[in-house]
Design a protein around this motif. Structure first.
Motif, PDB file in Angstrom:
ATOM      1  N   ASP A 117       0.836  -1.200   0.000  1.00 38.11           N
ATOM      2  CA  ASP A 117       0.000   0.000   0.000  1.00 38.11           C
ATOM      3  C   ASP A 117       0.874   1.255   0.000  1.00 38.11           C
ATOM      4  OD1 ASP A 117      -2.295  -1.569   0.122  1.00 38.11           O
ATOM      5  OD2 ASP A 117      -2.321  -1.540   2.322  1.00 38.11           O
ATOM      6  N   LYS A 144      -9.502   5.994  -0.017  1.00 39.40           N
ATOM      7  CA  LYS A 144      -8.809   4.867  -0.656  1.00 39.40           C
ATOM      8  C   LYS A 144      -9.103   4.786  -2.136  1.00 39.40           C
ATOM      9  CE  LYS A 144     -10.014   0.400  -0.116  1.00 39.40           C
ATOM     10  NZ  LYS A 144     -10.146  -0.946   0.514  1.00 39.40           N
ATOM     11  N   LYS A 204      -8.701   1.968  -4.701  1.00 38.17           N
ATOM     12  CA  LYS A 204      -8.455   0.531  -4.666  1.00 38.17           C
ATOM     13  C   LYS A 204      -7.598   0.070  -5.849  1.00 38.17           C
ATOM     14  CE  LYS A 204     -10.826  -3.912  -4.132  1.00 38.17           C
ATOM     15  NZ  LYS A 204     -10.007  -4.285  -2.973  1.00 38.17           N
ATOM     16  N   GLY A 205      -6.619  -0.792  -5.538  1.00 35.08           N
ATOM     17  CA  GLY A 205      -5.816  -1.452  -6.566  1.00 35.08           C
ATOM     18  C   GLY A 205      -4.822  -0.572  -7.287  1.00 35.08           C
ATOM     19  N   LYS A 206      -4.553   0.621  -6.759  1.00 35.55           N
ATOM     20  CA  LYS A 206      -3.626   1.527  -7.436  1.00 35.55           C
ATOM     21  C   LYS A 206      -2.327   1.716  -6.639  1.00 35.55           C
ATOM     22  CE  LYS A 206      -6.314   2.317 -10.912  1.00 35.55           C
ATOM     23  NZ  LYS A 206      -5.948   1.857 -12.284  1.00 35.55           N
ATOM     24  N   ASP A 219      -3.186  -0.941  -2.412  1.00 38.45           N
ATOM     25  CA  ASP A 219      -4.114   0.171  -2.614  1.00 38.45           C
ATOM     26  C   ASP A 219      -3.371   1.493  -2.407  1.00 38.45           C
ATOM     27  OD1 ASP A 219      -6.297  -1.600  -3.010  1.00 38.45           O
ATOM     28  OD2 ASP A 219      -6.481  -1.836  -0.842  1.00 38.45           O
TER      29      ASP A 219
END
Length: 380
Positions: A279, A321, A323-325, A337
């Protein structure tokens, strides 16, 4: 004939001791009582006792017999109920090979005592892998995130081409040890013959020597080289992780392979991004109007630019947040994330117009009644 002491008592372990505990106990006794180290009059006898006890208890079948019948299991020369068998010199384990454990304890040279000890070539002549080495390598934050190729300058050892790693030319049998790799000296004592076996100093335990030493490697069989090596840094690597370079460590001995080189990664900090596993966090600067009215901001994540919506009435410290970046690892399922921490920036200087607007706002009621009511109640 004196009564033999209990084998477990000799080694100082109980009957439920594991194989490793028995081996460890024998190591201590061997170091304590070896005649080459301990010159006390009773040391040879205690050393001999410890050898006999270990030879029995380290063998599963012999240990089982001993646990059932005691010393009687090995006292019957005709192989009676105890299942013993004939032996000479009062030692039922005279052919036990201690070379491996003595190699660990004494580094290749050890004394065989009272018939104990292998007569095989010295174990110091075995090919041994070189020691592993550890280097630190610094990476920029984004290089660690996305992976990269990095050139590093190394000094390591390679096999000498001139002598094929042998260290010399004109191989012949060592005339000092006769090819055995060790020399034996023995002396008579009241307790029997003490044999001291040491690695041959002339051939280093190899059993062979050479008519001439290799000029290129000075007899070592290895030469130091300096090379620039390009290594692949995998995406997502983090501080503390290691990369292994096979064969780039310390040189082996007796023709053994080099050890390995481990590169331990240290990732430098970044002025905007900070990392927690896969993250990524940033402090996102916002104004009072951004928080009050809401807005949209373009955010550069680890996986492209994303439009982030800040809702009306958001508070300083809120974490949004995406997500997935975050960071992607070598394995496709490892995907972090991206988090934006809202950080309110108060201007340090105001224009006349801005001051006028704020003064007008001051005359209005912008208070969250519930929050201020609770605060005022606590501070009465």
């Amino acid at each position: 004939m004196a009564t033999k002491r209990d084998y477990y008592e000799i080694l100082g372990v109980d009957k439920n001791a594991t194989e490793e505990e028995i081996k460890s106990a024998f190591r201590k006794k061997a170091k304590e009582y070896h005649p080459d180290i301990n010159k006390s009059p009773d040391a040879p006898e205690k050393f001999k006792e410890a050898q006999e006890a270990y030879a029995c208890l380290s063998d599963k079948d012999n240990r089982a017999k001993y646990d059932q019948f005691g010393h009687a299991a090995f006292d019957n020369p005709y192989g009676g109920a105890g299942g013993g068998g004939s032996y000479s010199g009062g030692n039922p384990f005279g052919n036990f090979d201690f070379s491996d454990i003595f190699e660990d304890i004494f580094g290749g040279g050890f004394g065989g005592f009272g018939g104990f000890g292998s007569q095989s070539r010295s174990s110091s002549s075995r090919a041994r892998k070189g020691a592993d080495t550890l280097y630190g390598i610094d990476l920029d934050f984004l290089d660690a995130v996305y992976g990269c190729k990095k050139d590093i300058d190394l000094e390591y050892y390679e096999t000498c081409d001139d002598c094929d790693g042998k260290g010399g030319h004109g191989e012949k049998t060592c005339d000092e040890c006769g090819g055995s790799g060790y020399v034996i000296k023995q002396s008579n004592t009241i307790l029997g013959v003490i044999q001291t076996r040491t690695t041959c100093s002339k051939c280093g335990g190899k059993g062979i020597s050479y008519r001439s030493k290799c000029d290129e490697c000075k007899g070592t069989g290895k030469i130091k080289v300096k090379k620039t090596i390009t290594i692949d840094i995998p995406a997502g690597i983090d501080t503390g992780e290691q990369l292994r370079l096979s064969g780039k460590g310390e040189p082996g001995s007796n023709g053994g392979p080099n050890g390995d080189l481990y590169l331990e990664v240290r990732v430098k900090s970044h002025e905007l991004y900070r990392r927690e596993g896969y993250d990524v966090y940033i402090d996102l600067p916002v104004t009072i109007t951004d928080l009050c009215l809401g807005c949209k901001k373009d955010i550069k994540t680890m996986d492209g630019t994303v439009e982030l919506k800040i809702k009306e009435g958001s508070q300083p410290g809120d974490i949004l947040k995406i997500k997935g970046k975050g960071i992607s690892g070598d394995d496709s399922w490892k995907k972090g994330d991206f988090f934006c921490v809202l950080k309110l920036i108060i201007p340090t200087s105001l224009s006349r117009k801005q001051r006028s607007i704020l003064e007008d706002l001051e005359d209005t009621d912008l208070e969250d009644e519930a929050v201020f009511r609770k605060f005022n109640k606590l501070n009465k």
